[in-house]
Scaffold this motif. Sequence first.
Motif, PDB file in Angstrom:
ATOM      1  N   ALA A   1     -95.799  26.980  10.256  1.00 33.60           N
ATOM      2  CA  ALA A   1     -96.005  28.419  10.461  1.00 33.60           C
ATOM      3  C   ALA A   1     -97.482  28.766  10.357  1.00 33.60           C
ATOM      4  CB  ALA A   1     -95.200  29.205   9.431  1.00 33.60           C
TER       5      ALA A   1
ATOM      6  N   SER B   1     -99.877  40.141  12.749  1.00 33.03           N
ATOM      7  CA  SER B   1     -98.700  40.891  13.195  1.00 33.03           C
ATOM      8  C   SER B   1     -98.193  40.324  14.524  1.00 33.03           C
ATOM      9  CB  SER B   1     -99.040  42.373  13.345  1.00 33.03           C
ATOM     10  OG  SER B   1     -97.938  43.095  13.837  1.00 33.03           O
TER      11      SER B   1
ATOM     12  N   GLY C   1     -87.457  37.567   3.348  1.00 32.94           N
ATOM     13  CA  GLY C   1     -86.658  37.052   4.457  1.00 32.94           C
ATOM     14  C   GLY C   1     -87.377  36.059   5.340  1.00 32.94           C
ATOM     15  N   ARG C   2     -88.690  35.968   5.232  1.00 37.25           N
ATOM     16  CA  ARG C   2     -89.448  34.986   6.028  1.00 37.25           C
ATOM     17  C   ARG C   2     -89.714  33.728   5.199  1.00 37.25           C
ATOM     18  NH1 ARG C   2     -91.501  36.092  10.873  1.00 37.25           N
ATOM     19  NH2 ARG C   2     -91.581  38.260  11.587  1.00 37.25           N
ATOM     20  N   ARG C   3     -89.909  32.643   5.900  1.00 39.92           N
ATOM     21  CA  ARG C   3     -90.252  31.379   5.261  1.00 39.92           C
ATOM     22  C   ARG C   3     -91.508  30.826   5.931  1.00 39.92           C
ATOM     23  NH1 ARG C   3     -86.280  28.614   2.459  1.00 39.92           N
ATOM     24  NH2 ARG C   3     -87.069  26.614   3.218  1.00 39.92           N
ATOM     25  N   PHE C   4     -92.529  30.637   5.140  1.00 43.48           N
ATOM     26  CA  PHE C   4     -93.781  30.098   5.668  1.00 43.48           C
ATOM     27  C   PHE C   4     -93.914  28.635   5.237  1.00 43.48           C
ATOM     28  CE2 PHE C   4     -94.658  34.670   5.187  1.00 43.48           C
ATOM     29  CZ  PHE C   4     -95.088  34.968   6.467  1.00 43.48           C
TER      30      PHE C   4
ATOM     31  N   PHE D   1     -93.352  38.544   2.317  1.00 44.35           N
ATOM     32  CA  PHE D   1     -92.575  39.001   3.463  1.00 44.35           C
ATOM     33  C   PHE D   1     -91.123  38.599   3.228  1.00 44.35           C
ATOM     34  CE2 PHE D   1     -96.906  38.529   4.836  1.00 44.35           C
ATOM     35  CZ  PHE D   1     -97.120  39.584   5.723  1.00 44.35           C
TER      36      PHE D   1
ATOM     37  N   ARG E   1     -91.750  46.067   5.267  1.00 41.92           N
ATOM     38  CA  ARG E   1     -91.432  44.635   5.405  1.00 41.92           C
ATOM     39  C   ARG E   1     -92.394  43.742   4.635  1.00 41.92           C
ATOM     40  NH1 ARG E   1     -92.161  43.402  11.019  1.00 41.92           N
ATOM     41  NH2 ARG E   1     -93.199  45.411  11.298  1.00 41.92           N
TER      42      ARG E   1
ATOM     43  N   ARG F   1     -91.750  30.574  -0.799  1.00 47.38           N
ATOM     44  CA  ARG F   1     -91.783  30.350   0.650  1.00 47.38           C
ATOM     45  C   ARG F   1     -92.203  31.572   1.451  1.00 47.38           C
ATOM     46  NH1 ARG F   1     -91.605  24.821   1.482  1.00 47.38           N
ATOM     47  NH2 ARG F   1     -89.816  23.883   0.469  1.00 47.38           N
ATOM     48  N   SER F   2     -91.977  32.764   0.916  1.00 46.26           N
ATOM     49  CA  SER F   2     -92.222  33.986   1.699  1.00 46.26           C
ATOM     50  C   SER F   2     -93.573  34.620   1.393  1.00 46.26           C
ATOM     51  CB  SER F   2     -91.113  35.006   1.425  1.00 46.26           C
ATOM     52  OG  SER F   2     -91.110  35.382   0.050  1.00 46.26           O
TER      53      SER F   2
ATOM     54  N   MET G   1     -92.285  34.596  15.718  1.00 47.03           N
ATOM     55  CA  MET G   1     -91.738  33.599  14.773  1.00 47.03           C
ATOM     56  C   MET G   1     -90.342  34.018  14.306  1.00 47.03           C
ATOM     57  SD  MET G   1     -95.167  32.809  12.518  1.00 47.03           S
ATOM     58  CE  MET G   1     -94.215  31.998  11.252  1.00 47.03           C
TER      59      MET G   1
ATOM     60  N   LEU H   1     -96.515  36.915  13.905  1.00 49.07           N
ATOM     61  CA  LEU H   1     -95.202  36.967  13.271  1.00 49.07           C
ATOM     62  C   LEU H   1     -94.127  37.500  14.211  1.00 49.07           C
ATOM     63  CD1 LEU H   1     -95.935  38.032   9.581  1.00 49.07           C
ATOM     64  CD2 LEU H   1     -95.876  35.773  10.618  1.00 49.07           C
TER      65      LEU H   1
END
Length: 467
Positions: A413, A461, A406-409, A404, A388, A438-439, A467, A464
């Motif tokens: 966040a 970890s 698929g994630r958006r920071f 990461f 991931r 963004r990721s 989130m 996240l």
Amino acid sequence: MLWIPIDRSLDMPLIGQVYGQIRDRILKGELPSGEKLPSTRELSGELKVSRNVVLEAYDQLLAEGFLISRRGAGTFVAEGACLEQRRRVTEAMAPSVYDNLLRDEGLVNFRSGIPALDRFPRRIWAQLSSAVWNEASPAVLGYDTPEGRPELRHVLAQYLLKSRGVYCHPDQLVITSGATQALSLVSKLLLSPGDEVIMEDPITCDIQAMFQAQGATIRFVPVDEHGMQTALLPQESSPKFVFVTPSHQYPLGGALPIQRRIQLIQYARTHDCYLVEDDYDSEFRYEGPPVSSLQGLEPDRVLYIGSFSKILSPALRMGYLILPMPLVESCRRLKWYADLHKPSMDQLILARFMEGGYLERHIAKMKKLYKSRRDCLIDCLRSAFPGRVNIIGDSTGLHLVAEFPGRRFDEEAVRRIKRMGVKVYLVEEHANDKEAQRSRLILGYGHLPKEDIQEGIARLSRALLGM
């Protein structure tokens, strides 16, 4: 009677208390002009202090123009000594980023660009410092030249040729207060309001702000895993310079291959502009052979910036700028306007440190340490986020980027992650095309022991998961 509270428990002398309170009352208008003050004998008796205390306080107020003395009549508040009082700012200023860094106790802070400060070679530095101070001639203690001590410029030119493939005469070197002053000098030397600068995207936001403060317009060229995509350089532009980090792109970590370096040089020739090379931490390369400088390919068109902040310590405030010869004299003049010169003795200590081979040995030792910390960080990331996380730009330097998918920071966040006891940094903060970043997180590791790295990734970890 003039009432003045006296506090004998304070560190402030009694004279200062009497003087200060009378002065403040005059400035505020509480003691209006023309008002007669008690005699020194009266006031000393009222306050139960020595008459000499009141005499000295009055003398100071007379000397500063707050009071006037009329022979046979006494002492009076002078005309024009009242200053209209504005509301005093009693609130603390908003904490700066640097204040916040100092206050982040208990956090695992993955800030990039910080070396292992506890490994600074204090003993040998102290020995060399003592020797330099003991041996220095009186002339060295006087004013110096803006470009820096010849001893340091000479040994630095030799070191850069050997380690980075930089070709320069010592006269082309200007010793600066870190890379920040070098960048400031470049801005003032080459830019006027409305001029265009080409930069990588993403690239350090602080440097963007510095060029914009000089009135420049920035054109961004996206980077990939190999650095700036030189095929996308805007052909219709007339930039003053192209700013690049070719040996270790910040923050994504790519190294510009020779084909793109040649494209970049051809672009500079065609558009008659300079290239500004920021070589901020490429001494610490862990995969493959060292990458040579861009400057070595085109010395007459590249301005090369380096510093000792990542190699040794930011506290030294020691950097350097290498210029094509036509720019040297103008840059020396700007440096003189800025601060006259860097501290001479610090330069001589650093020169002695380099001449003795201590710098190269320190870099070799730190390279092993940083590689072990980098490996620890990568292992922790892959263990905590199996399949991931993508690791980007880990071959060089004191940081890497963790992607990461698929994630958006965003800033919210980051705040949520911080509440879990770990501080991370956004690639997006340095990007013009923010959506593409963004990721991605910037994770610095140079200053972190392995146990802190392990704890930090464990906290990340857990953060996240929620989130």
